[in-house]
Structures are given as C-alpha cells and as structure tokens.
Write a protein that holds these residues in place. Sequence first.
Motif, PDB file in Angstrom:
ATOM      1  N   THR A  61     -81.184 110.529 -96.344  1.00  0.00           N
ATOM      2  CA  THR A  61     -81.569 111.657 -96.775  1.00  0.00           C
ATOM      3  C   THR A  61     -80.618 112.639 -96.894  1.00  0.00           C
ATOM      4  OG1 THR A  61     -84.051 111.506 -96.423  1.00  0.00           O
ATOM      5  CG2 THR A  61     -82.839 113.646 -97.001  1.00  0.00           C
TER       6      THR A  61
ATOM      7  N   GLU B   7     -77.890 111.521 -99.316  1.00  0.00           N
ATOM      8  CA  GLU B   7     -78.107 112.209-100.574  1.00  0.00           C
ATOM      9  C   GLU B   7     -77.894 113.413-100.976  1.00  0.00           C
ATOM     10  OE1 GLU B   7     -82.345 111.148-100.834  1.00  0.00           O
ATOM     11  OE2 GLU B   7     -81.866 108.833-101.149  1.00  0.00           O
ATOM     12  N   ALA B   8     -78.024 114.188 -99.805  1.00  0.00           N
ATOM     13  CA  ALA B   8     -77.653 115.708 -99.985  1.00  0.00           C
ATOM     14  C   ALA B   8     -76.161 116.032 -99.997  1.00  0.00           C
ATOM     15  CB  ALA B   8     -78.311 116.448 -98.722  1.00  0.00           C
TER      16      ALA B   8
ATOM     17  N   ALA C 273     -77.822 123.243 -97.284  1.00  0.00           N
ATOM     18  CA  ALA C 273     -77.791 122.349 -98.604  1.00  0.00           C
ATOM     19  C   ALA C 273     -78.723 121.127 -98.283  1.00  0.00           C
ATOM     20  CB  ALA C 273     -76.302 122.086 -99.067  1.00  0.00           C
ATOM     21  N   ALA C 274     -78.479 120.579 -97.011  1.00  0.00           N
ATOM     22  CA  ALA C 274     -79.413 119.594 -96.488  1.00  0.00           C
ATOM     23  C   ALA C 274     -80.972 119.874 -96.550  1.00  0.00           C
ATOM     24  CB  ALA C 274     -79.099 119.127 -95.409  1.00  0.00           C
TER      25      ALA C 274
ATOM     26  N   HIS D 272     -82.299 120.287-100.049  1.00  0.00           N
ATOM     27  CA  HIS D 272     -82.528 118.885-100.516  1.00  0.00           C
ATOM     28  C   HIS D 272     -83.966 118.363-100.070  1.00  0.00           C
ATOM     29  CE1 HIS D 272     -81.512 115.081-102.254  1.00  0.00           C
ATOM     30  NE2 HIS D 272     -81.878 114.556-101.100  1.00  0.00           N
ATOM     31  N   ALA D 273     -84.084 118.694 -98.674  1.00  0.00           N
ATOM     32  CA  ALA D 273     -85.268 118.132 -98.386  1.00  0.00           C
ATOM     33  C   ALA D 273     -86.662 118.869 -98.503  1.00  0.00           C
ATOM     34  CB  ALA D 273     -85.178 117.933 -96.720  1.00  0.00           C
TER      35      ALA D 273
END
Length: 444
Positions: A121, A124-125, A259-260, A263-264
């Motif tokens: 994950t 991806e971020a 940002a992570a 994204h989640a």
Amino acid sequence: MKKILIANRGEIALRIMKTCQKMGIETVAVYSDADEGLPFVKAADYAFRIGEAPVAKSYLLKDDILNIAVREKVDAIHPGYGFLSENTEFAQAAEAKGIKFIGPKSETLAIMGDKVAARKTMKEAGVPVVPGSSGLADMDEACAYASEIGYPVILKASGGGGGIGMQRCDDEEALKKSFASVKTRAKAYFGNDDVFIEKFISEARHIEIQLFGDEFGNVVHMFERDCSVQRRNQKVVEESPSPHLSEATREKMCAAAVAAAVHAGYINAGTIEFIVDEEENFYFLEMNTRLQVEHRVTEGITGLDLVEWQIRTSAGEKLPFLQPEITKEGHSIQFRLYAEDPVKFIPSPGLIKAFTFNEMDGVIVDCAYAEGDTVTPFYDPLVAKIIVTGENRPDALAKAETFLNGVKIEGIKTNLPLFLTILSNSQFKKGTYSTSFLQTAVLA
C-alpha cells in the motif's frame, strides 16, 4: 457519546478515562482476576470482571467483552494499544452490533495489520519502503532473497509489532537458525506465522509521524517523534522534536506520511514509522493503526488531547483543527518505567512497597500501579510513563534528571538507573544517537 467501554488495563485505561471524565462521558472497565483493585478499576464508573489472569482468558476474550458492551449499552469501545487494538475481527464484531470502534475502519486494520500488505500500500502511495520481500514460502526462499539484497537483514513477522517476532541475521547461518523460531513466535503471538525479510539499515534513526484523519477526507500530521533509544527493537525513551533531523527532511517525512494516509482513506489516530539512514534517506517501516504508547510526547509539544480527537472523529465529527492551526512549542521526552532488573533486563514482578515522586511543572506521570499494588508476571511490566516537557531540549533534559533523581520506588527492581545513565551520556546530550545507541554506547 455518553458511555465508552475501555478494552484495556493499566495506565492507558486510566489515561483514556481522564479524557472521558473531562468530556462528561461515563466509562466501563473490564479487569482480570490479577488486576482487581488496581487504580484503573477504581477510577471507572462501572467495572466488570472479564476472566482469569492470563490474557487469553481475559483481555483477549472478544465475545465476552462485546457482551458486556451490549449489556451496558455503551456507544463505543476504546481498545487502547496492544491486546485487541488492531484486531480486525473485534472491530468488525463491534461495528456489527452498532458499537463504534474507536480507531480506523476494520478494512484499514486488515490491510495495515499485515506488514507485507502495508508495504504494498505504501509503495502505491509513492512512499519510500525499505528493500524487502513479500511473504516467504520457506527457508530456501528466505536465504535466496537475503543473498540477493545482501546481509545483514531483519527477519520479521508479517502480523507482528512492538519489536516481537523480529531477528537480525548477519549471515545465512544466522538466518537458517532463526527462521523456524521466528515463525513459531509469530504464530504464538499473532496467530499468523507468515514472515518476510527487510534490509537492515545500520546507524539508523527510528522516526515516526503522528497522523489523524476524519470521515470527511481531512488528514493532518502532528509532527514527529524520535524513538531511536531502543533495546531489542523495543522503545525505551521517545522525544519530540527529533534532535538530529533537518527541517527539510522533517517536512518531507510529514508530507509523505499524510499522502500515505490519504491514499489509504485513513480515519482516526495512526502513526507511520520510518527508518532514517545517515544521509537522511527515509523508508517506511510500518503503520500503527491505534494510539501509541508515546502519544503524550506529541501532546506535550502541541497542547492537544489525542484521546479527545479519537473520540470526536469516531463520533463522526470533523477534525478539531486543520494543518495550519496545528503548531508545536517546546520539547517533550518520555521514559518508560518498567518493573525489570536494570542489569539483566528480566521482569521483576512483586509488591510495590513504595512509589513516590515530587510533583513538578511540565511533568506528567501516567501510572499503572500505586503503592501497595502488586506487579504480576501476566502482562507487560510497564509500571509508569514519565513525560517531561520543557521550553527546549536542554531544559527538558535538565528537568528530567532532577525529577528522575527524586523518584523513590521500593519492592521491585526498575530500569530507573538506566534513564539516569542515558541522560548523563554525552552522545545522548548531543542528540546524535541511533538505534544502536543503547547497545553500543550504554550497555556495552
């Protein structure tokens, strides 16, 4: 919210109760036979026996805890940290009964609770991740991957945390010796024997970013905590701001963490942990989807109540403040006082015959026990957390040394002498320590 059940014990249960009382919320405690009569049980509005002393027969009894929650008509369950705090099934079961789980969504728990899935994950971020494997089928695959990225490596449990299920391996022989034992340990502690490998980064600093998200898509950070003073991968002293991190890197890490989380689709309190090398390259380690033991350090520099933020976001409210309104001031440092032999580092359960300290401005002591209580061998030996906040780092360190010299505890051994040794160390005073500091500069 009018009533919250706290599915935990000790100092964190008391800490949550203090905020609930401030907010006019009733609290329900659950306790084991070993904990009957402890301060957190006495402080609750309602308290119910949950089972025998071992955690498997008390604090991990999901159905029994939920039955009490339903019977007492609570609005929410606060899991604290450890125990069921990152248990997806428990969160789902609470949600199914119409009870708020104070934490992220259960699907987020599922993804971030698996270290391999969490790494995917983060990639991806666009967050830098420590070079490492996905799940390993067997020892041969582990050895092949380790040879590819080069030793030393860290063998880790996919479902692990808190330093448990981790083993540094400097060569293939060490990896072969450790593989089966790490899998066994992972199965025993987390019910999942999946393991993976990460590249070991030497002379690293362990830096984590405190995050908060709400249901409206807002995500903020509350700056960083330096958790590099560790023994056997377990934190001993934490502080904020980090004394050896440039402002440019700090900003980059905070931005990457936010940002992570965006994204989640992250909601509630969370922490992203990074490893930072000597050139200040930083890499994702893991995400803790709960309140951290060291959250008081962040409260010390921001003046915010993180438990109150947890409760409000779980109730569907927007974050109380957005990023421009969150500021930091001063310096805060936390010491984890354990009931353990300060030389052999083995637990030291027993009757606390004396536990006194002088009150001091800027010092908070979150106690799990009081004088006359017994520390049993069934749980983590944390006796108290001592959080010291000063105008700046030198002020906080001087205040900490004065306070710690005034602590009197008898009947059990503690790691109090270790704190005073750390504070007197020139490397620590300069703030130039890494995760190897305790082992190489203090305990060598």
